[in-house]
Design a protein around this motif. Structure first.
Motif, PDB file in Angstrom:
ATOM      1  N   GLU A 195      11.318  -2.246   2.600  1.00 52.04           N
ATOM      2  CA  GLU A 195      10.053  -2.995   2.568  1.00 52.04           C
ATOM      3  C   GLU A 195       9.951  -3.769   1.264  1.00 52.04           C
ATOM      4  N   TYR A 196      10.532  -3.226   0.186  1.00 51.83           N
ATOM      5  CA  TYR A 196      10.432  -3.914  -1.105  1.00 51.83           C
ATOM      6  C   TYR A 196      11.778  -3.990  -1.814  1.00 51.83           C
ATOM      7  N   GLY A 197      12.822  -4.468  -1.119  1.00 44.64           N
ATOM      8  CA  GLY A 197      14.115  -4.691  -1.773  1.00 44.64           C
ATOM      9  C   GLY A 197      15.293  -4.404  -0.869  1.00 44.64           C
ATOM     10  N   SER A 207       4.294   7.498   9.301  1.00 43.61           N
ATOM     11  CA  SER A 207       4.822   6.214   9.766  1.00 43.61           C
ATOM     12  C   SER A 207       3.802   5.108   9.516  1.00 43.61           C
ATOM     13  N   LEU A 208       4.345   3.908   9.302  1.00 42.07           N
ATOM     14  CA  LEU A 208       3.547   2.699   9.100  1.00 42.07           C
ATOM     15  C   LEU A 208       3.881   1.765  10.253  1.00 42.07           C
ATOM     16  N   PRO A 209       3.237   1.941  11.432  1.00 42.20           N
ATOM     17  CA  PRO A 209       3.662   1.218  12.640  1.00 42.20           C
ATOM     18  C   PRO A 209       3.608  -0.302  12.498  1.00 42.20           C
ATOM     19  N   ASP A 230      10.742  11.125   4.628  1.00 37.46           N
ATOM     20  CA  ASP A 230       9.300  11.306   4.444  1.00 37.46           C
ATOM     21  C   ASP A 230       8.512  10.259   5.205  1.00 37.46           C
ATOM     22  N   LEU A 231       9.037   9.016   5.267  1.00 35.78           N
ATOM     23  CA  LEU A 231       8.196   7.908   5.721  1.00 35.78           C
ATOM     24  C   LEU A 231       9.030   6.861   6.451  1.00 35.78           C
ATOM     25  N   LEU A 232       8.488   6.354   7.562  1.00 38.60           N
ATOM     26  CA  LEU A 232       9.123   5.269   8.318  1.00 38.60           C
ATOM     27  C   LEU A 232       8.320   3.991   8.096  1.00 38.60           C
ATOM     28  N   MET A 268       0.896  -1.176   0.000  1.00 36.53           N
ATOM     29  CA  MET A 268       0.000   0.000   0.000  1.00 36.53           C
ATOM     30  C   MET A 268       0.925   1.215   0.000  1.00 36.53           C
ATOM     31  N   PHE A 269       1.081   1.860  -1.134  1.00 37.36           N
ATOM     32  CA  PHE A 269       2.033   2.963  -1.257  1.00 37.36           C
ATOM     33  C   PHE A 269       1.392   4.260  -0.785  1.00 37.36           C
ATOM     34  N   ARG A 270       2.010   4.908   0.199  1.00 37.88           N
ATOM     35  CA  ARG A 270       1.512   6.188   0.744  1.00 37.88           C
ATOM     36  C   ARG A 270       2.311   7.302   0.074  1.00 37.88           C
TER      37      ARG A 270
HETATM   38  N1  LIG Z   1       4.329   1.706   1.813  1.00 39.78           N
HETATM   39  C1  LIG Z   1       5.131   2.702   1.426  1.00 39.78           C
HETATM   40  N2  LIG Z   1       4.632   3.830   0.873  1.00 39.78           N
HETATM   41  C2  LIG Z   1       5.467   4.832   0.473  1.00 39.78           C
HETATM   42  N3  LIG Z   1       6.785   4.783   0.596  1.00 39.78           N
HETATM   43  C3  LIG Z   1       7.321   3.684   1.149  1.00 39.78           C
HETATM   44  N4  LIG Z   1       8.600   3.355   1.431  1.00 39.78           N
HETATM   45  C4  LIG Z   1       8.609   2.135   1.985  1.00 39.78           C
HETATM   46  N5  LIG Z   1       7.360   1.652   2.098  1.00 39.78           N
HETATM   47  C5  LIG Z   1       6.544   2.600   1.577  1.00 39.78           C
END
Ligand SMILES: Nc1ncnc2[nH]cnc12
Ligand SMILES: O=P(O)(O)OC[C@H]1O[C@H](OP(=O)(O)OP(=O)(O)O)[C@H](O)[C@@H]1O
Length: 181
Positions: A101-103, A155-157, A125-127, A25-27
């Motif tokens: 998260e992806y590599g 953040s994505l806890p 920008d994002l954790l 899920m890309f934020r």
């Molecule tokens: N889910 C996500 N959305 C946006 N940027 C990211 N970077 C790592 N994971 C992400």
């Protein structure tokens, strides 16, 4: 941040399913940059939190960390130091591998960009998993500087980054969270 501040930022962030890979899920933080009210609220909130605390440098990670780290450094009246993907920095560098998260990837810092007396605020920008900022913290400490705090817009806890960074002795600040959604 008030409830309406949080709503302003969350409304500006678009969510894209299955990007850049199935299951993610890309934020998309770019919506905050596109919206002057959201962008200025973001930088003002971080300025209020971190001014007058003795920080001497902001370090931001490529690429999206540059977009928030550089304006915050200007507001705090300190220099900005980029941590970049491999082969982008022209002077002598230190390098650190990390998992995303992806590599997987590598980050680099100029060896002479910080001095041992520097007190560094890390901005991204994002954790998510915390891998990027774990690698960034190791690079800052390898130069001999102090890394005490890391600040993020999102953040994505669920992905465990907060505890990974707490284990490294970093205080973590995040403006908005996406948990279980
Ligand atoms: N889910 C996500 N959305 C946006 N940027 C990211 N970077 C790592 N994971 C992400
Ligand atoms: O907490 P983590 O699991 O390490 O993930 C977060 C990192 O991932 C994204 O960057 P990315 O490496 O995709 O680079 P980009 O900003 O150049 O797109 C994001 O901007 C963070 O830097």
């Amino acid at each position: 941040m008030t409830e309406s501040d949080i709503a302003l930022l969350k409304n500006a962030v678009h969510t894209i399913e299955n990007y850049p890979k199935e299951g993610i899920m890309f934020r998309d933080v770019m919506g905050i940059l596109e919206n002057n009210a959201a962008f200025s609220l973001t930088i003002e909130s971080l300025k209020k939190k971190f001014e007058n605390q003795g920080f001497t440098k902001v370090v931001g990670t490529e690429a999206r960390g540059f977009l928030f780290g550089a304006p915050l450094a200007l507001e705090l009246g300190v220099g900005f130091v980029p941590v970049r993907k491999p082969g982008k920095l022209p002077r002598a560098t230190y390098a650190q591998d990390y998992e995303l998260e992806y590599g997987t990837d590598t980050l680099e810092i100029h060896q002479d960009a910080l001095v041992a007396d520097d007190k560094v605020l890390i901005v991204d920008d994002l954790l998510a998993t915390g891998g990027t900022i774990e690698a960034t913290t190791k690079l800052i400490r390898r130069v001999g500087a102090e890394a005490t705090d890391a600040a993020f817009i999102i953040s994505l806890p669920d992905l465990g980054g907060e505890s990974k960074l707490a284990d490294l002795g970093l205080a973590v600040t995040t403006l908005i969270q996406y948990e279980g959604e």
